[in-house]
Design a protein around this motif. Structure first.
Motif, mmCIF file in Angstrom:
data_model
loop_
_atom_site.group_PDB
_atom_site.id
_atom_site.type_symbol
_atom_site.label_atom_id
_atom_site.label_comp_id
_atom_site.label_asym_id
_atom_site.label_seq_id
_atom_site.Cartn_x
_atom_site.Cartn_y
_atom_site.Cartn_z
ATOM 1 N N MET A 1 26.902 -25.922 -65.085
ATOM 2 C CA MET A 1 26.205 -26.663 -64.148
ATOM 3 C C MET A 1 26.703 -25.986 -62.739
ATOM 4 S SD MET A 1 27.592 -30.430 -62.871
ATOM 5 C CE MET A 1 27.164 -31.079 -60.958
ATOM 6 N N MET A 2 26.010 -26.373 -61.776
ATOM 7 C CA MET A 2 25.580 -25.483 -60.384
ATOM 8 C C MET A 2 26.729 -26.469 -59.730
ATOM 9 S SD MET A 2 22.214 -27.303 -58.420
ATOM 10 C CE MET A 2 22.755 -26.380 -57.185
ATOM 11 N N ASP A 3 27.505 -26.377 -58.199
ATOM 12 C CA ASP A 3 28.319 -27.179 -57.668
ATOM 13 C C ASP A 3 28.113 -28.181 -57.472
ATOM 14 O OD1 ASP A 3 29.673 -27.822 -55.876
ATOM 15 O OD2 ASP A 3 30.864 -25.629 -55.766
ATOM 16 N N PRO A 4 28.078 -29.350 -57.675
ATOM 17 C CA PRO A 4 27.964 -30.617 -56.629
ATOM 18 C C PRO A 4 27.579 -30.116 -55.839
ATOM 19 C CG PRO A 4 29.660 -30.942 -57.594
ATOM 20 C CD PRO A 4 29.765 -29.233 -58.122
ATOM 21 N N ARG A 5 28.396 -29.481 -54.556
ATOM 22 C CA ARG A 5 28.401 -29.767 -53.293
ATOM 23 C C ARG A 5 26.670 -29.350 -52.953
ATOM 24 N NH1 ARG A 5 34.237 -26.775 -52.628
ATOM 25 N NH2 ARG A 5 33.568 -25.821 -54.764
ATOM 26 N N ALA A 6 26.551 -28.748 -53.484
ATOM 27 C CA ALA A 6 25.552 -27.862 -53.247
ATOM 28 C C ALA A 6 24.313 -28.714 -52.728
ATOM 29 C CB ALA A 6 24.833 -27.701 -54.551
ATOM 30 N N TYR A 7 23.342 -28.269 -51.825
ATOM 31 C CA TYR A 7 22.602 -29.565 -51.435
ATOM 32 C C TYR A 7 22.715 -30.802 -50.878
ATOM 33 C CZ TYR A 7 19.536 -26.162 -53.942
ATOM 34 O OH TYR A 7 19.368 -24.938 -53.933
ATOM 35 N N GLY A 8 23.899 -30.745 -50.261
ATOM 36 C CA GLY A 8 24.665 -32.171 -49.339
ATOM 37 C C GLY A 8 25.751 -32.753 -50.787
ATOM 38 N N GLY A 9 25.502 -32.118 -51.847
ATOM 39 C CA GLY A 9 26.001 -32.538 -52.959
ATOM 40 C C GLY A 9 25.568 -33.522 -53.658
ATOM 41 N N LYS A 10 23.847 -33.273 -54.438
ATOM 42 C CA LYS A 10 23.010 -33.524 -55.149
ATOM 43 C C LYS A 10 23.018 -31.979 -55.710
ATOM 44 C CE LYS A 10 22.042 -38.130 -53.056
ATOM 45 N NZ LYS A 10 21.727 -38.719 -52.384
ATOM 46 N N PHE A 11 22.487 -32.650 -57.047
ATOM 47 C CA PHE A 11 21.981 -31.893 -57.386
ATOM 48 C C PHE A 11 20.309 -32.270 -57.868
ATOM 49 C CE2 PHE A 11 23.652 -34.167 -60.778
ATOM 50 C CZ PHE A 11 22.931 -34.474 -61.582
ATOM 51 N N LEU A 12 19.684 -31.058 -58.335
ATOM 52 C CA LEU A 12 18.214 -30.836 -58.693
ATOM 53 C C LEU A 12 17.686 -30.463 -59.747
ATOM 54 C CD1 LEU A 12 17.015 -29.682 -54.538
ATOM 55 C CD2 LEU A 12 17.218 -32.000 -56.150
ATOM 56 N N PRO A 13 16.426 -31.163 -59.860
ATOM 57 C CA PRO A 13 16.435 -30.541 -61.872
ATOM 58 C C PRO A 13 15.975 -28.911 -61.341
ATOM 59 C CG PRO A 13 14.658 -32.237 -60.239
ATOM 60 C CD PRO A 13 15.683 -32.242 -59.910
ATOM 61 N N GLN A 14 15.942 -27.996 -62.782
ATOM 62 C CA GLN A 14 15.519 -26.697 -62.625
ATOM 63 C C GLN A 14 14.402 -26.579 -62.011
ATOM 64 O OE1 GLN A 14 18.161 -24.419 -63.378
ATOM 65 N NE2 GLN A 14 18.884 -25.941 -64.165
ATOM 66 N N ALA B 1 28.697 -37.039 -64.459
ATOM 67 C CA ALA B 1 29.962 -37.156 -64.791
ATOM 68 C C ALA B 1 30.394 -36.764 -63.455
ATOM 69 C CB ALA B 1 30.662 -37.174 -65.633
ATOM 70 N N GLU B 2 30.262 -35.450 -63.462
ATOM 71 C CA GLU B 2 30.940 -34.071 -62.688
ATOM 72 C C GLU B 2 30.020 -34.962 -61.406
ATOM 73 O OE1 GLU B 2 29.755 -30.376 -64.077
ATOM 74 O OE2 GLU B 2 31.687 -30.536 -65.320
ATOM 75 N N TYR B 3 29.276 -35.061 -60.737
ATOM 76 C CA TYR B 3 28.903 -35.491 -59.949
ATOM 77 C C TYR B 3 29.311 -36.613 -58.671
ATOM 78 C CZ TYR B 3 26.006 -37.220 -55.110
ATOM 79 O OH TYR B 3 25.935 -37.936 -54.555
ATOM 80 N N PHE B 4 29.340 -37.740 -59.755
ATOM 81 C CA PHE B 4 29.956 -39.281 -59.345
ATOM 82 C C PHE B 4 31.692 -38.768 -58.694
ATOM 83 C CE2 PHE B 4 26.242 -41.176 -61.574
ATOM 84 C CZ PHE B 4 25.649 -41.293 -60.466
ATOM 85 N N LEU B 5 32.280 -38.342 -59.944
ATOM 86 C CA LEU B 5 33.480 -37.759 -59.664
ATOM 87 C C LEU B 5 33.716 -37.649 -58.849
ATOM 88 C CD1 LEU B 5 36.318 -38.572 -60.898
ATOM 89 C CD2 LEU B 5 35.854 -36.806 -62.187
ATOM 90 N N TRP B 6 33.324 -36.165 -57.941
ATOM 91 C CA TRP B 6 33.178 -35.451 -56.808
ATOM 92 C C TRP B 6 32.990 -36.091 -55.819
ATOM 93 C CZ3 TRP B 6 29.661 -34.225 -53.570
ATOM 94 C CH2 TRP B 6 29.610 -33.812 -52.327
ATOM 95 N N LEU B 7 31.903 -37.305 -55.983
ATOM 96 C CA LEU B 7 31.674 -38.208 -54.896
ATOM 97 C C LEU B 7 32.333 -38.631 -54.566
ATOM 98 C CD1 LEU B 7 28.565 -39.028 -53.001
ATOM 99 C CD2 LEU B 7 28.286 -40.274 -54.696
#
Length: 354
Positions: A1-14, A213-219
């Motif tokens: 998974m890409m770093d969740p901090r990218a794109y303002g803390g959100k991740f996008l579809p490939q 899960a990783e994104y929400f925990l980071w958030l």
């Protein structure tokens, strides 16, 4: 998974990282995914966003129907105009009419000033009808008339006002069954169901569980000033095997709870997750509830350790069979509630009455 901090803390579809318009739409809507199932739905959203045709979103509670509706709005040429969400499940009778149609001063007792309704507030934007299956049968005919004639009057008024918004409706109910049972008008259903879109449950898009899960925990970790929170492989295994009846909403709420309660610097472990999730591992508890660390393998042959594992497994199975009742759990185990409390404290288990 890409770093969740990218794109303002959100991740996008490939494939969307290089598309500024898509990136902006995803950020505004707050839709997060990686799975092929959701990528396919995103392509559908792009195809239908520019249309004025009504959209009917179906799916279980917590699948993100309002977020998807906001995505449709953001991708459309109405994106700079109002997005007006209305929960139809809490309205009936005159409250329903007033919410949607608004009223003129003096329309009824207590109506001292003009009040615009949702039809008017939506203007030429998007009117999102959440829980549309809950619209009372008595109000459905008035609602249908507005959709067909594209005009309405405020309560107590005699002036026709134009209705220009796009309708996006959502439900977790089986509307065709309600139509057959006479609880939902067939003509209204067909009017709303021009573009049907079914949102998958989280268990049907399991590739999204880990990154979400990783994104929400980071958030929430950053929100609660605990930026170094991370999930252990054991905890992630529990999360990915859970059935998620509450879908993304359940996962988001759980990660907020974990961020609040996990105060140590160590990774979040399986034991830090709710017991009902760990119960899904009960049949293979000795394996799943902790692979021995180096130096601990010999303890597996210790009689006390074996008794602990057996008693833990028995209590968890009984708790599951008792549907979360500690009183019934004790009865199934053939012990007193006091003994059960002692065993739970002894083994560090937390049971919550369901």
């Amino acid at each position: 998974m890409m770093d969740p901090r990218a794109y303002g803390g959100k991740f996008l579809p490939q494939g969307l990282e290089a598309d500024p318009e898509a990136r902006a739409a995803m950020h505004e809507a707050g839709l997060l995914f990686r799975s092929s199932a959701m990528r396919a739905l995103y392509r559908v959203a792009i195809q239908v966003a520019g249309s004025d045709a009504p959209v009917l979103l179906t799916g279980e509670s917590g699948t993100g129907k309002e977020i998807f509706a906001r995505l449709l709005h953001t991708l459309s040429n109405r994106s700079g105009r109002p997005f007006v969400p209305v929960n139809c499940g809490v309205l009936s009778g005159e409250l329903f009419a007033d919410k949607f149609f608004g009223h003129e001063p003096g329309a009824f007792t207590g109506a001292t000033r003009l009040q615009k309704g949702s039809f008017e507030l939506a203007a030429d934007g998007t009117l999102f009808l959440d829980e549309v299956g809950e619209i009372p049968l008595a109000n459905q005919v008035d609602f249908l008339r507005v959709l067909e004639e594209r005009t309405f009057k405020r309560l107590g008024g005699d002036k026709d006002l134009g209705f220009r918004a796009r309708i996006v409706a959502a439900t977790n109910r089986a509307l065709p069954d309600m139509v057959r049972a006479g609880r939902f008008r067939a003509d209204l259903f067909y009017r709303l169901n021009v573009i049907p879109i079914a949102l998958p449950s989280l268990r049907e898009r399991s590739d999204d569980i880990a990154p979400l899960a990783e994104y929400f925990l980071w958030l929430f970790g950053h929100h609660y000033h605990r930026p170094n929170l991370r999930l252990s492989p054991e905890a992630m295994a529990v999360l990915t095997r859970h059935r998620w009846p509450g879908n993304v909403r359940e996962l988001k709420n759980l990660m907020e709870r974990v961020a609040l309660l996990h105060t140590s610097e160590s990774p979040v472990m399986a034991d830090d997750l709710p017991l009902e999730m760990r119960l899904e591992f009960a049949p293979d508890l000795p394996h799943e509830f902790g692979t021995p660390h180096s130096g601990e393998a010999l303890a597996d042959f210790n009689l006390d350790a074996a008794v602990r594992r057996a008693e833990t497994a028995a209590m968890l199975r009984a708790y599951k069979a008792a549907h979360g009742s500690k009183q019934r759990t004790a009865e199934l185990l053939g012990i007193s509630p006091r003994t059960l409390r002692h065993k739970l404290a002894q083994y560090g288990l937390r049971l919550e009455d369901g």
